[in-house]
Design a protein around this motif. Structure first.
Motif, PDB file in Angstrom:
ATOM      1  N   LYS A   1       0.795  -1.227   0.000  1.00 25.42           N
ATOM      2  CA  LYS A   1       0.000   0.000   0.000  1.00 25.42           C
ATOM      3  C   LYS A   1       0.832   1.283   0.000  1.00 25.42           C
ATOM      4  O   LYS A   1       0.293   2.357  -0.163  1.00 25.42           O
ATOM      5  CB  LYS A   1      -0.978  -0.002   1.166  1.00 25.42           C
ATOM      6  CG  LYS A   1      -0.349   0.102   2.528  1.00 25.42           C
ATOM      7  CD  LYS A   1      -1.415   0.057   3.606  1.00 25.42           C
ATOM      8  CE  LYS A   1      -0.797   0.272   4.974  1.00 25.42           C
ATOM      9  NZ  LYS A   1      -1.827   0.298   6.008  1.00 25.42           N
TER      10      LYS A   1
ATOM     11  N   GLY B   1      -9.013   5.457  -2.445  1.00 19.36           N
ATOM     12  CA  GLY B   1      -9.652   4.160  -2.584  1.00 19.36           C
ATOM     13  C   GLY B   1      -9.994   3.779  -4.011  1.00 19.36           C
ATOM     14  O   GLY B   1     -10.439   2.669  -4.264  1.00 19.36           O
TER      15      GLY B   1
ATOM     16  N   ARG C   1      -3.806   2.365  -6.933  1.00 17.52           N
ATOM     17  CA  ARG C   1      -4.949   2.514  -6.033  1.00 17.52           C
ATOM     18  C   ARG C   1      -4.456   3.279  -4.810  1.00 17.52           C
ATOM     19  O   ARG C   1      -3.565   2.825  -4.102  1.00 17.52           O
ATOM     20  CB  ARG C   1      -5.517   1.169  -5.601  1.00 17.52           C
ATOM     21  CG  ARG C   1      -6.751   1.324  -4.698  1.00 17.52           C
ATOM     22  CD  ARG C   1      -7.364  -0.008  -4.269  1.00 17.52           C
ATOM     23  NE  ARG C   1      -7.802  -0.780  -5.418  1.00 17.52           N
ATOM     24  CZ  ARG C   1      -7.273  -1.966  -5.779  1.00 17.52           C
ATOM     25  NH1 ARG C   1      -6.318  -2.509  -5.082  1.00 17.52           N
ATOM     26  NH2 ARG C   1      -7.728  -2.602  -6.828  1.00 17.52           N
TER      27      ARG C   1
ATOM     28  N   THR D   1      -4.217   4.491  -1.179  1.00 17.80           N
ATOM     29  CA  THR D   1      -4.496   3.701   0.021  1.00 17.80           C
ATOM     30  C   THR D   1      -4.549   4.559   1.285  1.00 17.80           C
ATOM     31  O   THR D   1      -5.593   4.634   1.925  1.00 17.80           O
ATOM     32  CB  THR D   1      -3.447   2.594   0.178  1.00 17.80           C
ATOM     33  OG1 THR D   1      -2.133   3.170   0.163  1.00 17.80           O
ATOM     34  CG2 THR D   1      -3.562   1.554  -0.936  1.00 17.80           C
TER      35      THR D   1
ATOM     36  N   GLU E   1      -0.822   1.689  -3.992  1.00 21.89           N
ATOM     37  CA  GLU E   1      -0.320   0.384  -4.396  1.00 21.89           C
ATOM     38  C   GLU E   1      -0.434   0.274  -5.908  1.00 21.89           C
ATOM     39  O   GLU E   1      -1.268   0.945  -6.523  1.00 21.89           O
ATOM     40  CB  GLU E   1      -1.083  -0.739  -3.701  1.00 21.89           C
ATOM     41  CG  GLU E   1      -2.563  -0.769  -4.010  1.00 21.89           C
ATOM     42  CD  GLU E   1      -3.309  -1.791  -3.169  1.00 21.89           C
ATOM     43  OE1 GLU E   1      -2.692  -2.686  -2.602  1.00 21.89           O
ATOM     44  OE2 GLU E   1      -4.548  -1.667  -3.096  1.00 21.89           O
TER      45      GLU E   1
END
Length: 155
Positions: A51, A95, A106, A108, A138
């Motif tokens: 992440k 998110g 993405r 995180t 990530e």
């Protein structure tokens, strides 16, 4: 319009303005024109898999940080984030999957400032970065990232 529709909306794509690699802890950032991502992060960066593989900050926040210190925008290498992006609100992308060049990230967690901000920016540096330190992400799909690439959510 529903709240979900408002949250999913975005005004315009962003753009990659700067790419920085951290070759090792406490070493100077290396500015590059392009790089490749893998699950571990950016090639040549000491990033962590998962992440926190890639870090991003908004160019607009570099000006905000500087203004809190009574100066102009801070240099992009000072916060030690990998990608400086302009024109799109990164917080609104939390998110979500976001395409940056060929790669998909993405977002995180936020990138909280570290104690080095006081060292790098002087008295009040840590507080100036709070809330403006950017995001960790990530890697969902590896690929190339280069200066000028479009940054936009994957719809």
């Amino acid at each position: 319009m529903s709240l979900n529709a408002l949250i999913a909306g975005w005004a315009q794509p962003g753009r990659v303005e700067w790419i920085g690699l951290r070759p090792a802890r406490r070493e100077a950032m290396q500015s590059v024109d392009e790089t490749m991502t893998s699950a571990d992060g950016l090639e040549g960066d000491r990033s962590r898999a998962g992440k926190r593989a890639v870090t991003l900050i908004q160019q607009e926040h570099l000006a905000a940080i500087g203004s809190y210190l009574g100066q102009g925008p801070v240099a992009p290498e000072i916060p030690r984030r990998n990608l400086v992006v302009s024109g799109i609100n990164l917080t609104a992308l939390k998110g979500r999957e976001v395409q940056v060049g060929e790669t998909i990230l993405r977002f995180t967690v936020i990138c909280a400032p570290c104690s080095r901000m006081e060292e790098a920016l002087g008295k009040g540096g840590y507080s100036a970065v709070r809330g403006h330190g950017g995001w960790c992400a990530e890697v969902v799909r590896p690929g190339q990232v280069k200066l000028g690439d479009v940054v936009q959510p994957v719809d």
